[in-house]
Design a protein around this motif. Structure first.
Motif, PDB file in Angstrom:
ATOM      1  N   PHE A 170     -22.261 -50.679  26.923  1.00  0.00           N
ATOM      2  CA  PHE A 170     -22.264 -50.938  25.488  1.00  0.00           C
ATOM      3  C   PHE A 170     -21.069 -51.790  25.065  1.00  0.00           C
ATOM      4  CE2 PHE A 170     -24.510 -46.959  26.180  1.00  0.00           C
ATOM      5  CZ  PHE A 170     -25.664 -47.137  25.437  1.00  0.00           C
ATOM      6  N   SER A 216     -27.123 -42.893  27.452  1.00  0.00           N
ATOM      7  CA  SER A 216     -27.048 -42.790  25.995  1.00  0.00           C
ATOM      8  C   SER A 216     -26.930 -41.355  25.495  1.00  0.00           C
ATOM      9  CB  SER A 216     -28.284 -43.433  25.351  1.00  0.00           C
ATOM     10  OG  SER A 216     -28.355 -44.796  25.631  1.00  0.00           O
ATOM     11  N   ARG A 217     -27.761 -40.447  26.033  1.00  0.00           N
ATOM     12  CA  ARG A 217     -27.806 -39.077  25.532  1.00  0.00           C
ATOM     13  C   ARG A 217     -27.549 -38.084  26.661  1.00  0.00           C
ATOM     14  NH1 ARG A 217     -30.326 -37.998  20.726  1.00  0.00           N
ATOM     15  NH2 ARG A 217     -29.118 -36.076  20.989  1.00  0.00           N
ATOM     16  N   VAL A 255     -29.914 -52.671  24.991  1.00  0.00           N
ATOM     17  CA  VAL A 255     -28.839 -52.253  24.094  1.00  0.00           C
ATOM     18  C   VAL A 255     -29.090 -52.888  22.724  1.00  0.00           C
ATOM     19  CG1 VAL A 255     -26.369 -52.285  23.655  1.00  0.00           C
ATOM     20  CG2 VAL A 255     -27.220 -52.021  26.000  1.00  0.00           C
ATOM     21  N   ASN A 260     -24.992 -49.525  19.926  1.00  0.00           N
ATOM     22  CA  ASN A 260     -24.865 -48.123  20.328  1.00  0.00           C
ATOM     23  C   ASN A 260     -26.194 -47.423  20.579  1.00  0.00           C
ATOM     24  OD1 ASN A 260     -25.815 -47.873  17.712  1.00  0.00           O
ATOM     25  ND2 ASN A 260     -23.864 -47.168  16.863  1.00  0.00           N
ATOM     26  N   THR A 261     -27.281 -48.180  20.571  1.00  0.00           N
ATOM     27  CA  THR A 261     -28.607 -47.611  20.781  1.00  0.00           C
ATOM     28  C   THR A 261     -29.237 -48.232  22.011  1.00  0.00           C
ATOM     29  OG1 THR A 261     -29.108 -47.013  18.485  1.00  0.00           O
ATOM     30  CG2 THR A 261     -30.977 -47.591  19.853  1.00  0.00           C
ATOM     31  N   THR A 262     -29.975 -47.432  22.771  1.00  0.00           N
ATOM     32  CA  THR A 262     -30.820 -47.982  23.830  1.00  0.00           C
ATOM     33  C   THR A 262     -32.276 -47.789  23.433  1.00  0.00           C
ATOM     34  OG1 THR A 262     -30.474 -45.898  25.022  1.00  0.00           O
ATOM     35  CG2 THR A 262     -29.291 -47.842  25.814  1.00  0.00           C
ATOM     36  N   ASN A 274     -32.067 -43.743  23.174  1.00  0.00           N
ATOM     37  CA  ASN A 274     -32.069 -43.212  21.812  1.00  0.00           C
ATOM     38  C   ASN A 274     -33.432 -43.343  21.151  1.00  0.00           C
ATOM     39  OD1 ASN A 274     -29.346 -44.764  22.415  1.00  0.00           O
ATOM     40  ND2 ASN A 274     -28.824 -42.973  21.190  1.00  0.00           N
TER      41      ASN A 274
END
Length: 586
Positions: A147, A191-192, A418, A422-424, A449
């Motif tokens: 990121f 990401s998570r 990306v 901050n999101t995939t 995400n």
């Protein structure tokens, strides 16, 4: 039984022959992570890891207890490693002395078998805690890897993939951040972190241990240029176009029958699309979608992405629509199912045109962006049985046999894009959402995400399979899931009349919200789904916090959109199969 030394030599076959693998730690934290995470998983050590609870009664059984001091040490060492100045003539920051000491200490166990059957009350092998601490340090060293372009370790891995002409180089994102043998395992950004369960996935915030590349390729795609103005935006609007709205009797056709007459192949003819050389009607379809975007914005909705279902378009029609949307600076991406790839190979594919990868360089007059189009194929063939033939009244297929979708599956891959820093974002096609295989391992390991599943299916309601599998992914790893189907098979099922009439074309599930069914009211052509990004703090199995760096996309609202002057053939699902420039809009 394989020893710790055997495993290292196998994972890193390109290391100089005769060199003691434990004399010096690997320079990349992703390589150390690959090795120790694999050992923790392979040995079963990971499920013995627990954070310390001082008031807890003594436990006589085997545990690896992580206290505050160990967590603080891992965070500090990881941060120091990541931020250390790069010495002249070197490409990477130096490995911290504590990491070198831990690596050297691990070497004393080189001849110990990775797996040993232990008595329930036996002490944990000494190398388990060393591996865990190294894994924690390496995970912290890779904070924001994938990121943040300033992360030195991602730059080291991704730079070779920047080669190539123009935007074509986006097609060559890294499949692994480690130099470990990709036919054994891969390491990718993350990401998570799952908030439930006790799995190796629960042990890291920033790195994911994934299956071998031969089983599934997980390509990491980050922006080509500096991020644009939308990086900090917390709202996202998706225009969902459930096209085709009708599927006629000729769409599902036999494509061959096995000699024993047990099953057959079927193909789907896109009778709802105009011919490729019919530029006039192809233009009308593009204008129809552009009109829906305009209508949505006129109603006060935002539209950042346009999504169409499985097999909605072919590559030519997708390209035409992308070319038109490229001129709209507010559109970040177009996603659609298509029936052929760039080489004209027929099949079942998902295409995404990620305009957002252009970042601040995006310009309405920019050219050559077609090289950004990412296409991947479906991983599983659709099996149509007698029940589905009856429910959808597929008159072209004989109910006495099962029918399999005629597909050549050359490779299994996922693109992890990306988005907004901050999101995939990733996509699946129909059965890919339901089947438990390496594709699912990637989704659960990376924890995108936002996942968009494209279907050609029946109603998207709470009691059917898409809702079940979306709920599973929303719980572990916390991925927000959108499933979207065309209205065509729903309309056929409604015509049969054996089930309650439905207009449920999409379904949304996130970690917090319940299942949200999105209905398409009569006389409407699309739905806008508005989402909101929410920060969420996550913890690993060893108790480390990520300080709220995770993002969850949550349901905001949805509203129907009706098009204007819609050509009759768009709603009827039967496009004229000869070129024409007649005005057929009503």
């Amino acid at each position: 039984m394989a020893t710790l030394n055997d495993v290292f030599v196998t994972l890193f076959p390109d290391r100089p022959a005769g060199k003691d693998p434990f004399a010096q730690a690997p320079f990349m934290p992703t390589d150390i992570f690959a090795y120790v995470a694999h050992l923790l998983e392979r040995s079963g050590a990971y499920h013995h890891i627990v954070p310390e609870v001082p008031s807890e009664p003594h436990c006589p059984y085997r545990r690896i207890v992580v206290d505050d001091a160990m967590r603080a040490r891992a965070r500090d060492l990881g941060r120091t490693w990541r931020r250390s100045p790069i010495p002249p003539g070197r490409l990477l920051p130096p490995v911290p002395g504590t990491v070198e000491a831990l690596w050297l200490d691990l070497g004393q166990f080189r001849d110990v078998p990775v797996f040993v059957q232990l008595n329930d009350r036996a002490e944990a092998p000494g190398w388990w805690a060393r591996c865990l601490e190294l894994m924690m340090i390496c995970d912290e060293a890779c904070e924001d890897i994938g990121f943040d372009t300033g992360n030195p370790f991602f730059a080291m891995v991704s730079e070779p993939y920047r080669e190539g002409e123009g935007f074509e180089r986006v097609q060559h994102g890294p499949f692994s951040l480690s130099s470990a043998a990709e036919d054994l395992l891969c390491v990718q950004a993350k990401s998570r972190t799952p908030s439930v369960g006790c799995t190796p996935r629960s042990l890291s915030h920033h790195l994911a241990l994934l299956p071998p590349r031969g089983q599934v390729r997980a390509r990491w795609v980050d922006p080509l240029f500096a991020d644009g103005a939308k990086v900090e935006e917390r709202q996202l609007g998706l225009l969902l176009v459930p096209f085709p709205y009708r599927v006629n009797d000729e769409a599902f056709r036999p494509a061959g029958i096995d000699p024993g007459d047990h099953f057959g192949w079927f193909t789907v003819e896109q009778t709802w699309l105009p011919l490729n050389d019919d530029k006039y009607r192809r233009g009308l379809l593009v204008d129809f979608v552009l009109g829906l975007v305009a209508e949505a914005r006129a109603k006060g909705a935002r539209v950042d992405g346009v999504v169409l279902p499985e097999l909605a378009l072919n590559f030519e029609q997708f390209s035409s629509l992308a070319r038109a949307l490229a001129k709209d600076a507010e559109i970040d991406f177009l996603v659609s199912g298509i029936s052929s790839d760039k080489s004209k190979r027929e099949g079942n594919f998902v295409a995404i045109m990620p305009f957002f990868l252009l970042g601040a360089e995006r310009d309405p007059e920019i050219t050559g962006w077609e090289g950004l189009i990412l296409i991947r194929e479906k991983h599983h063939r659709w099996k149509i049985d007698a029940r589905q033939i009856k429910d959808y009244n597929l008159v072209g297929l004989n109910r006495r046999r099962n029918w399999w979708e005629q597909l050549t599956i050359l490779r299994r891959s996922l693109d992890l894009l990306v988005y907004r820093g901050n999101t995939t974002l990733t996509t699946l096609i129909c059965e890919d959402l339901a089947r438990v295989d390496p594709c699912q391992a990637v989704v659960r390991g990376v924890g995108p995400n936002l996942l968009i599943a494209l279907l050609m299916d029946g109603p998207q309601i709470r009691d059917r399979w898409p809702a079940r599998y979306a709920t599973v992914l929303a719980e572990d790893p916390g991925t927000s899931v959108l499933s979207l189907t065309s209205f065509g098979l729903i309309a056929r099922q409604n015509d049969v009349g054996e089930f309650p009439e439905s207009r449920s074309v999409a379904l949304w599930k996130d970690e917090k919200s319940g299942v949200c069914v999105l209905d398409l009211p009569a006389e409407n052509d699309a739905i806008v789904l508005e989402l909101e990004a929410v920060d969420k703090e996550e913890r690993t199995l060893d108790g480390r916090r990520d300080h709220g760096s995770a993002i969850r996309w949550q349901y905001g609202r949805h509203l129907p959109i009706a098009g204007r002057k819609v050509p009759e053939w768009i709603r009827s699902g039967t496009a004229p199969q000869k070129s024409s420039s007649d005005q057929d809009a009503r």
